[in-house]
Every structure is written in C-alpha cells, then in structure tokens.
Design a protein around this motif. Structure first.
Motif, mmCIF file in Angstrom:
data_model
loop_
_atom_site.group_PDB
_atom_site.id
_atom_site.type_symbol
_atom_site.label_atom_id
_atom_site.label_comp_id
_atom_site.label_asym_id
_atom_site.label_seq_id
_atom_site.Cartn_x
_atom_site.Cartn_y
_atom_site.Cartn_z
ATOM 1 N N ALA A 223 0.843 -1.200 0.000
ATOM 2 C CA ALA A 223 0.000 0.000 0.000
ATOM 3 C C ALA A 223 0.877 1.249 0.000
ATOM 4 C CB ALA A 223 -0.916 -0.010 1.219
ATOM 5 N N GLY A 224 0.522 2.183 -0.850
ATOM 6 C CA GLY A 224 1.293 3.413 -0.950
ATOM 7 C C GLY A 224 2.385 3.378 -1.988
ATOM 8 N N TRP A 225 2.655 2.203 -2.541
ATOM 9 C CA TRP A 225 3.677 2.070 -3.581
ATOM 10 C C TRP A 225 2.999 2.102 -4.947
ATOM 11 C CZ3 TRP A 225 8.769 -0.830 -2.778
ATOM 12 C CH2 TRP A 225 9.242 -0.634 -1.466
ATOM 13 N N SER A 226 3.683 2.697 -5.898
ATOM 14 C CA SER A 226 3.136 2.742 -7.249
ATOM 15 C C SER A 226 4.280 2.847 -8.257
ATOM 16 C CB SER A 226 2.167 3.932 -7.425
ATOM 17 O OG SER A 226 2.856 5.159 -7.261
#
Length: 365
Positions: A223-226
C-alpha cells in the motif's frame, strides 16, 4: 675447455589463417545448377512484379505539398511524413522541450559508437553507460536545472523505443547470467528456481507479460507504492529479455570444457573469478549470433507496448495517420517506421557479423 651451445633457436611461428574459399564467377553463382537457376529466375520475377510498387513509392510519389488534397491522387504521400516527422519521432513530448529527447538520441548514438570497439570494454565503459543512462532519464524527466518536468505519460516516439530496448537488455543481462549459472548449478534450490523462472517466462507470450505487469503488478505492490505505466512495461520487457538471454548464455556455458574450471581450481583461483574471467568470456564468444538475434527481437518487441498504452514510435505513427486533414496515409506511416526499425536491426546484425569475424580471426593467432 668452453662448451658453446650451437643449438638453433626456434622462433614461435603463429599458425596461418585458414585460406579463403575461392570466389565463383557470377554466372556460375546464379546459374551454376538447377536450384540456383530456379532461385535466380524466381527472384527476377518477383523484382519485375515489384515495379508497380516502386512507381508508387518513387516515381508517382508526392514529396512536397502545402495542400493535403494533392495526395488523394498519385502515389505515396511522403509529404505527410515530412509534415508529421516531429510527431512520429518525439510523440506527444512537449514541442518546446523536444531538444531534450533529441539530445538523448544523440547521447545514445554516441555511447553505442564508443562501445563498438572491444578495446574499450571494461569497468569504465560500464560506469560510462550507467552515468549516460542517468543523464538520459534526467533529460527526459526534467524537473532539475531549470528544465520543465515532463511525466512519463508524455514521453513518446523513437526515444521511448530506444530507451526500452537498451534498458531491458542492459538490466536483463545480469539477471540472465545469474539464471544461466543457477540452471547449471549443482545445488538443487538455485537450479529449480532458475528452471521455473526461465520456463515460466518463456512459456508466456510477451503480450501476456505486458498485461500482467500493467494490471496485476500494481495490485501486488504494498500500500502506498506505485510504478508508472512506463516502469511496469520496462519491468515486463526486462524479465522477458532475461529469460531468453539466460538460455542463450547457458548454451555458451555448455560449450566451455569442464577442464577450464578444474584447472582454475587447481591453480587456487576462486570460483567466482574463474567464472567471471575464464568461463563467461569464452561462453559469450561462442553465442554471439544468438545473442544478436535476441537483441534484434527485443528491439522489435518494443512495438508491442502500444497494447498497454505506452506511446512508442509505432503508436505515434498510428495516431499521426488518423489526422482527418490527410487522406489516411497509413501505408506511408508504417513504411517509414519499418524503415527505422530495419536500419536499427540491420546495424546490429552487421556489427555482430564483424565482431564474430574478429573473434574467429583472433582465435587463429
């Protein structure tokens, strides 16, 4: 009494290079037997059948015009290529900043020319490539030194094609070496993991890998990574290149006699040094043609990234051909893009041939 040694000194004489095969006369080459004659006549017939295409492409072509309606009659509309040249080459990159991708292409060409001579191969060249790639990405991205920030969604055209091909091959090669060594390892776990990775990737089409990287990879990240679309596409191409290069390198490793490693161990040379300095150079020399073939395939495979929405050179040509002002010059667009791909792949092929001849000639010295 002084004893004088009068034994003759024998100088080391290098073995001569193998004689070149005699050249056949032209008539014998084209009509020497039945098969050659049939092929010659068939080729001549095909060339005659291509005369209308040559008339369309050259004699009846429209080279320059200010009125797109002129292209509705006659041959090829090369004036369209002249009008859309910057869009096909640079894509949707901001027009005022197109000097940056132009500089990137010049830097790529300069580094390739500097890398042609084997005398320059080494750690300095690797460091130069790493620094050059960092400069290329900085120029494309911007946001520093007063350059406007251009997101990867606005990158396009030939620079994207070249960067994807170079980065996928450059990043995939170290992983390919590890996979090839792991598959030949005597340890069961590295061998099994390498085998599963290679066979899984080679068993999937590149289009499938692109969709996996584009759709599933964001779901697998924390979560929070892209990762943007271009980065996910590069990841898929890198994995694909690593798997195919690994099998090529493994074939070269099998061609190196096992006595090379045994001799290195007997001399006290560590295993990694023996592999890096003795085995790998010989293995890579044996597989120059298949390595070249894989590199050419990867250059051409970059055209598939349009499926996942990456705006490469082929995508730019397709969009340019949809301009309603011009009379649908799809053929000219694809011919122009195909010519660029041909020049790139033909250059790689000829360099590979020169390098292979050079390696063979050095082996006779």
């Amino acid at each position: 009494m002084t004893v004088i040694d009068i034994a003759p000194t024998v100088a080391h004489i290098a073995p001569p290079a193998p004689p070149r095969p005699p050249r056949k006369p032209i008539l014998q080459l084209f009509f020497g037997d039945l098969v050659a004659s049939v092929l010659t006549v068939t080729t001549a017939v095909l060339l005659i059948l291509m005369i209308p295409a040559l008339n369309w492409a050259i004699l009846d072509a429209v080279w320059t015009t200010n009125d797109p309606a002129t292209c509705r009659s006659g041959g090829a509309c090369w004036a369209f290529i002249a009008a859309k040249f910057r869009f096909i080459i640079f894509g949707v990159y901001p027009p005022d900043e197109q000097w940056r991708p132009l500089l990137v292409m010049g830097l790529i060409l300069a580094m390739i020319l500097a890398s042609l001579s084997p005398k320059l191969w080494g750690q300095r060249l690797i460091l130069a490539w790493i620094a050059s790639v960092a400069v290329m990405l900085t120029l494309m991205w911007g946001g520093v030194l007063g350059m406007t920030l251009v997101p990867t969604s606005s990158w396009g055209g030939l620079p994207v094609t070249l960067l994807l091909a170079l980065l996928s091959l450059g990043l995939g090669f170290p992983f390919a070496v590890l996979l090839a060594l792991g598959r030949r390892s005597s340890l069961p776990i590295p061998r099994l993991l390498s085998l599963m990775t290679i066979e899984l990737v080679r068993g999937l089409p590149l289009v499938g890998l692109l969709f996996v990287a584009s759709i599933l990879l964001p779901l697998l990240l924390p979560a929070g990574w892209s990762i943007d679309k271009l980065g996910r596409t590069l990841a898929a191409l890198t994995v694909f290149a690593a798997a195919y290069l690994a099998e090529v390198i493994r074939g070269g490793l099998q061609g190196v006699p096992a006595g090379q490693i045994e001799a290195a161990k007997a001399l006290g040379i560590p295993g990694w040094k023996a592999v890096w300095h003795i085995v790998l150079p010989q293995a890579l020399q044996k597989v120059i043609p298949p390595l070249t073939n894989t590199a050419i395939v990867m250059v051409k495979n970059t055209s598939l990234v349009l499926i996942v929405g990456v705006f490469d050179m082929l995508s730019a040509a397709r969009v340019a051909a949809t301009d309603p002002v011009w009379p649908a010059p799809y053929v000219e667009s694809y011919v122009f893009v195909a010519l660029i791909y041909f020049l790139i792949c033909f250059g790689i092929s000829n360099y590979s041939r020169w390098l292979e001849i050079r390696v063979q000639s050095r082996s006779y010295r």
